[in-house]
Structures are given as C-alpha cells and as structure tokens.
Design a protein around this motif. Structure first.
Motif, PDB file in Angstrom:
ATOM      1  N   SER A 142       0.821  -1.232   0.000  1.00 15.94           N
ATOM      2  CA  SER A 142       0.000   0.000   0.000  1.00 15.94           C
ATOM      3  C   SER A 142       0.848   1.272   0.000  1.00 15.94           C
ATOM      4  CB  SER A 142      -0.880   0.050   1.249  1.00 15.94           C
ATOM      5  OG  SER A 142      -1.747  -1.027   1.312  1.00 15.94           O
TER       6      SER A 142
ATOM      7  N   SER B 115      -2.174  -6.544  -5.534  1.00 14.83           N
ATOM      8  CA  SER B 115      -2.055  -5.141  -5.160  1.00 14.83           C
ATOM      9  C   SER B 115      -2.820  -4.815  -3.891  1.00 14.83           C
ATOM     10  CB  SER B 115      -2.558  -4.239  -6.288  1.00 14.83           C
ATOM     11  OG  SER B 115      -2.478  -2.885  -5.883  1.00 14.83           O
ATOM     12  N   SER B 116      -2.100  -4.294  -2.917  1.00 12.51           N
ATOM     13  CA  SER B 116      -2.728  -3.733  -1.723  1.00 12.51           C
ATOM     14  C   SER B 116      -3.121  -2.301  -2.048  1.00 12.51           C
ATOM     15  CB  SER B 116      -1.745  -3.715  -0.561  1.00 12.51           C
ATOM     16  OG  SER B 116      -1.240  -4.997  -0.320  1.00 12.51           O
ATOM     17  N   GLY B 117      -3.766  -1.650  -1.107  1.00  9.75           N
ATOM     18  CA  GLY B 117      -4.042  -0.229  -1.271  1.00  9.75           C
ATOM     19  C   GLY B 117      -5.512   0.130  -1.146  1.00  9.75           C
ATOM     20  N   ALA B 118      -6.402  -0.871  -1.169  1.00 11.38           N
ATOM     21  CA  ALA B 118      -7.835  -0.565  -1.133  1.00 11.38           C
ATOM     22  C   ALA B 118      -8.216   0.145   0.170  1.00 11.38           C
ATOM     23  CB  ALA B 118      -8.642  -1.845  -1.290  1.00 11.38           C
ATOM     24  N   ILE B 119      -7.737  -0.391   1.275  1.00 10.86           N
ATOM     25  CA  ILE B 119      -8.124   0.190   2.566  1.00 10.86           C
ATOM     26  C   ILE B 119      -7.491   1.580   2.722  1.00 10.86           C
ATOM     27  CG2 ILE B 119      -7.991  -0.099   5.081  1.00 10.86           C
ATOM     28  CD1 ILE B 119      -8.102  -3.158   4.579  1.00 10.86           C
ATOM     29  N   ALA B 120      -6.221   1.676   2.349  1.00 10.28           N
ATOM     30  CA  ALA B 120      -5.533   2.965   2.464  1.00 10.28           C
ATOM     31  C   ALA B 120      -6.228   4.036   1.620  1.00 10.28           C
ATOM     32  CB  ALA B 120      -4.073   2.807   2.034  1.00 10.28           C
TER      33      ALA B 120
ATOM     34  N   ASN C  70      -6.531  -8.932  -5.066  1.00 14.41           N
ATOM     35  CA  ASN C  70      -6.469  -8.407  -3.697  1.00 14.41           C
ATOM     36  C   ASN C  70      -7.315  -9.328  -2.827  1.00 14.41           C
ATOM     37  OD1 ASN C  70      -5.943  -6.791  -1.454  1.00 14.41           O
ATOM     38  ND2 ASN C  70      -6.959  -4.961  -2.273  1.00 14.41           N
ATOM     39  N   GLU C  71      -7.162  -9.203  -1.531  1.00 14.12           N
ATOM     40  CA  GLU C  71      -8.070  -9.938  -0.659  1.00 14.12           C
ATOM     41  C   GLU C  71      -9.442  -9.282  -0.745  1.00 14.12           C
ATOM     42  OE1 GLU C  71      -6.769 -10.635   3.353  1.00 14.12           O
ATOM     43  OE2 GLU C  71      -8.458 -12.002   3.659  1.00 14.12           O
TER      44      GLU C  71
ATOM     45  N   ASP D  36     -11.550  -7.864   1.029  1.00 15.07           N
ATOM     46  CA  ASP D  36     -11.587  -7.327   2.396  1.00 15.07           C
ATOM     47  C   ASP D  36     -12.991  -7.000   2.882  1.00 15.07           C
ATOM     48  OD1 ASP D  36      -8.737  -7.148   3.037  1.00 15.07           O
ATOM     49  OD2 ASP D  36      -8.642  -5.661   1.439  1.00 15.07           O
TER      50      ASP D  36
ATOM     51  N   GLY E 278      -5.232 -11.504   5.914  1.00 14.48           N
ATOM     52  CA  GLY E 278      -4.796 -10.401   6.760  1.00 14.48           C
ATOM     53  C   GLY E 278      -3.666  -9.599   6.152  1.00 14.48           C
ATOM     54  N   ASP E 279      -2.793 -10.239   5.423  1.00 15.91           N
ATOM     55  CA  ASP E 279      -1.746  -9.477   4.759  1.00 15.91           C
ATOM     56  C   ASP E 279      -1.552 -10.043   3.362  1.00 15.91           C
ATOM     57  OD1 ASP E 279       0.856 -11.246   4.577  1.00 15.91           O
ATOM     58  OD2 ASP E 279      -0.120 -11.675   6.496  1.00 15.91           O
ATOM     59  N   ASN E 280      -1.189  -9.134   2.455  1.00 14.18           N
ATOM     60  CA  ASN E 280      -1.084  -9.555   1.054  1.00 14.18           C
ATOM     61  C   ASN E 280       0.223 -10.269   0.737  1.00 14.18           C
ATOM     62  OD1 ASN E 280      -3.618  -8.795   0.391  1.00 14.18           O
ATOM     63  ND2 ASN E 280      -3.041  -7.041  -0.880  1.00 14.18           N
TER      64      ASN E 280
ATOM     65  N   SER F 122       0.804  -0.665   5.704  1.00 12.94           N
ATOM     66  CA  SER F 122       0.735  -2.060   5.272  1.00 12.94           C
ATOM     67  C   SER F 122       0.812  -2.949   6.495  1.00 12.94           C
ATOM     68  CB  SER F 122       1.897  -2.372   4.325  1.00 12.94           C
ATOM     69  OG  SER F 122       3.105  -2.274   5.014  1.00 12.94           O
ATOM     70  N   ARG F 123       0.154  -4.108   6.394  1.00 13.46           N
ATOM     71  CA  ARG F 123       0.140  -5.005   7.539  1.00 13.46           C
ATOM     72  C   ARG F 123       1.403  -5.838   7.589  1.00 13.46           C
ATOM     73  NH1 ARG F 123      -5.138  -5.363   9.054  1.00 13.46           N
ATOM     74  NH2 ARG F 123      -6.487  -4.339   7.582  1.00 13.46           N
TER      75      ARG F 123
HETATM   76  N1  GLU Z   1      -5.885  -5.981   1.328  1.00 12.79           N
HETATM   77  C1  GLU Z   1      -5.415  -4.770   1.948  1.00 12.79           C
HETATM   78  C2  GLU Z   1      -5.747  -3.565   1.075  1.00 12.79           C
HETATM   79  O1  GLU Z   1      -5.868  -3.657  -0.097  1.00 12.79           O
HETATM   80  C3  GLU Z   1      -3.908  -4.759   2.166  1.00 12.79           C
HETATM   81  C4  GLU Z   1      -3.342  -5.833   3.038  1.00 12.79           C
HETATM   82  C5  GLU Z   1      -1.822  -5.618   3.202  1.00 12.79           C
HETATM   83  O2  GLU Z   1      -1.381  -4.479   3.293  1.00 12.79           O
HETATM   84  O3  GLU Z   1      -1.088  -6.591   3.204  1.00 12.79           O
HETATM   85  O4  GLU Z   1      -5.854  -2.464   1.556  1.00 12.79           O
END
Ligand code: GLU
Length: 380
Positions: free
Chosen positions: A24, A61-66, A146-147, A149, A159-161, A222-223
């Motif tokens: 992220s 790709s992470s970043g959805a929550i951020a 992505n997960e 979420d 929990g983590d990508n 990021s986790r």
């Molecule tokens: N799936 C989460 C997201 O897209 C990120 C998880 C992570 O940072 O590993 O925001």
C-alpha cells in the motif's frame, strides 16, 4: 526455473510465471491518500517488458483500505474491522480503475480477482480459483488480485497480502514471487533499531536463524512486516518459486532488480511442477478410486487428461478437489489426481463421452475428470 544471466546473477527476465506484490505504501500517498499514478505507469512499463519476454504475470495489489479511508475521511489510527471493510469497498474501485488504465496504456488487459482465504485453502474452491487464473493467463490478461476485504472477517482472512501473494504463487505454479514494499530486503537484524545490521542478498534456505533476523517491522499503511514476508517466503520456496524482496520506492522497480539492484533473493526448494506433484502424491489422503480402461492408461502416459469415457468404475466418497487413486483395469495403482467431480457425479458420467456431461448432470461441467496438471503417474 528462475532466470539466470551468464554471470550467475538472478533475473526476472527469463522467469516463466511471476507474481508481483505491491504494498500500500508504494501506491498511496500517506497523508493525502492520492494514488502515485506516475509510479504505477512506470511499473506497468516494467510489467510490459516482462510480458514481452514471454512471462505470465499476476499482480497482487494492496491499497484498497488505504485509499478508501482517505476518501471516507476516517480518522487516523487503527480502523475497526467494519471500518476497514467499508474503506476497502470504496478504495477497491479506484484501485482497480488505476490498474486497468495503467496496464491498458501498455496494451495489457487487467482482470480483477478478489480472493478470500477459502479460495486457496479449500480444495473445491481452490480448483475454481486456479482454473479462472489459468484461463486469464492463457488469454493474455493480467490478473490484479487483492483480498476480498469487504467480506473477510478476522477468522477467515489472510490479513496481509504477502501471504496471499505466496498462496497465489503456489496455486498457479509461479517460478518467482516479487514482494515490492518500503523495505529493500532482509538484514541480519531489523535495520531501524540496529545501525550495524548487514544486508543479506541471498538466502539459500529459510531456517530459524533467518526467521530470527526478521523481527516484526512494518509501516502503518501495510500489515506485512518482515515477519510476514518470511512466512510468505516459506510458502513460496516450498512451492518451487524463488522469492525476491526489494524496495519499490524508485520508479521502474522491476527493471532495477534485473539490473542487479539491491534485493534479497530466496532460493526455491524445488520446481513448481515437482512441488505440486509431491503435494498430490504424498500430502493428500486419497478419498476414493477411479478405475480406468487400458486405452485410458495409454492416453494418460502420453500426457493426456483423464476423460470420463476412459473410466470403468468409481469407488469412495470424495468431493470435487479431493485426491483419488487412479487404478488400471487390473486394479493396480498407476497414479493419483484431484477429481474435478464429486463421487456421485463421477459415477453418473463414468464411461460417457464428455459431450454428454451437460445432459447427464444438468450443467456443463469440465470435460476432464482429472486434468493432467492435477495428476501424478507412477513410472512405468
Ligand atoms: N488488502 C489490503 C488492502 O488492499 C492490504 C493488506 C496488506 O497491506 O497486506 O488495503
């Protein structure tokens, strides 16, 4: 195998199938929540280069929550689960759009895949996710994963990508997993509190000494700290993929790795094909048997999948995705494989042409009973 240049340096160019995980912090500006679009465009150009070199590519790709938390103006600090889920629901749209547009500018087509833990841990769902990813790769699309979420709660989430990416690499038989984040690799101790920590550029095997070096570093976006990266590494190398940890801060981070830039490489313990065979042959308890005729035996040994037409009898109580023993017409085990059908369905289509599957079962199932990639045969 991982691409190697003549001087023995490991390279991404030459890898057959690469999973690239983006943290992220690389994609999303910490304070404003803006997407780093120029950076993403440069990364897409790197991906295009690898695709042109013949590699299948998958992005995690992470970043959805951020992204979502900034859009929703949620307060700084740890989010409650429901807030993180809401943020992901908002952010994922924007994230997917950015990926689709950046890849499109390189002539690549993005395909969004949202996974939950069960998609890689439960064999039935695993077969489905794997088949979809394989189809996308075959037709030249780039899965952007992505997960999921918005529906994943703590007990059912990766929990983590980092680990999600390693599971994907194992599931799809990748020979390389690249983890791009804000850390540039593994040090003998977490570098933030250990100024004398030495950088490690190659890890032959992940043992307790390596695990001890990881500490628990991470950033607030990021986790995954180094610990989860090492956990991911264990999954990846056991599945036959090399893993690379490198910083994604500069533009063109994949090109930088290939030019010999700073990175930690973890050596694969096997090849993806051998790791998969060992898993099917040795780690799964078979739940039933399929007996096949002599024509089917020859077909399997010439590299074909097992079709319902070649089956003469089915025993056991297995579900789609379970391992079954394959027996020849004399009742000797010739191999094992993952069944594409439940036992009752398998019995119903035994001996039938694949074109009749839909009429018999009432839905168009897969034409193979056991796909060749899901099968291990004994030597003859
Ligand atoms: N799936 C989460 C997201 O897209 C990120 C998880 C992570 O940072 O590993 O925001």
């Amino acid at each position: 195998m991982t691409g190697m240049s003549v001087d023995g340096r490991q390279r991404l160019l030459g890898c057959r199938r690469i999973v690239v995980k983006i943290g992220s912090a690389l994609l999303v500006e910490g304070l404003t929540g803006a997407l780093h679009l120029d950076w993403l465009d440069a990364l897409a150009a790197d991906l295009k280069k690898l695709a042109s070199g013949g590699a299948d590519l998958l992005v995690v790709s992470s970043g959805a929550i951020a992204l979502g938390r900034r859009r929703l103006k949620l307060a700084a600090g740890e989010l409650k689960l429901e807030e993180a889920q809401a943020a992901a629901a908002v952010g994922q749209i924007e994230l997917a759009k950015a990926w689709a547009e950046s890849l499109q500018r390189q002539g690549l087509t993005a395909a969004q895949i949202l996974l939950t833990l069960g998609d890689t841990e439960q064999r039935r769902r695993y077969l489905n996710a794997r088949a979809t990813l394989a189809t996308l790769l075959k037709i030249g699309a780039v899965p952007v994963i992505n997960e999921n979420d918005t529906v994943a709660t703590s007990e059912i989430r990766y929990g983590d990508n980092d680990r999600l990416a390693a599971r994907v690499a194992a599931m799809i038989g990748a020979d390389c997993l690249v983890l791009l984040s804000d850390v540039d690799g593994l040090y003998t101790a977490p570098p933030a509190d250990n100024p004398d920590a030495q950088f490690i550029d190659h890890v032959a095997s992940i043992d307790s000494r390596i695990e001890a070096m990881a500490g628990a570093a991470g950033s607030d976006l990021s986790r995954g700290g180094m610990k989860t990266k090492i956990e991911a590494g264990k999954i990846a190398v056991a599945a036959g993929a090399a893993m690379v940890i490198a910083s994604g801060h500069g533009k063109h981070p994949l090109e930088a790795i290939d030019k010999g830039g700073r990175a930690t490489w973890f050596a694969p313990q096997s090849t993806p094909a051998n790791a998969r065979k060992a898993w099917i042959a040795g780690h799964l308890e078979p739940r039933g048997t399929v007996q096949i005729d002599s024509g089917a035996v020859s077909a399997l040994y010439s590299g074909k999948s097992l079709l319902p037409a070649g089956i003469s009898a089915v025993t056991g109580d297995f579900s789609r995705g379970d391992a079954v023993v394959i027996m020849d017409h004399q009742g000797s085990e010739i191999g094992r494989g993952l069944s594409a059908y439940d036992a009752a369905e398998a019995a119903a289509i035994t001996g039938c042409k694949s074109s009749r599957i839909e009429t018999i079962l009432g839905y168009p199932g897969r034409s193979e009973m056991i796909h060749r990639d899901d099968m291990v045969l004994r030597d003859r």
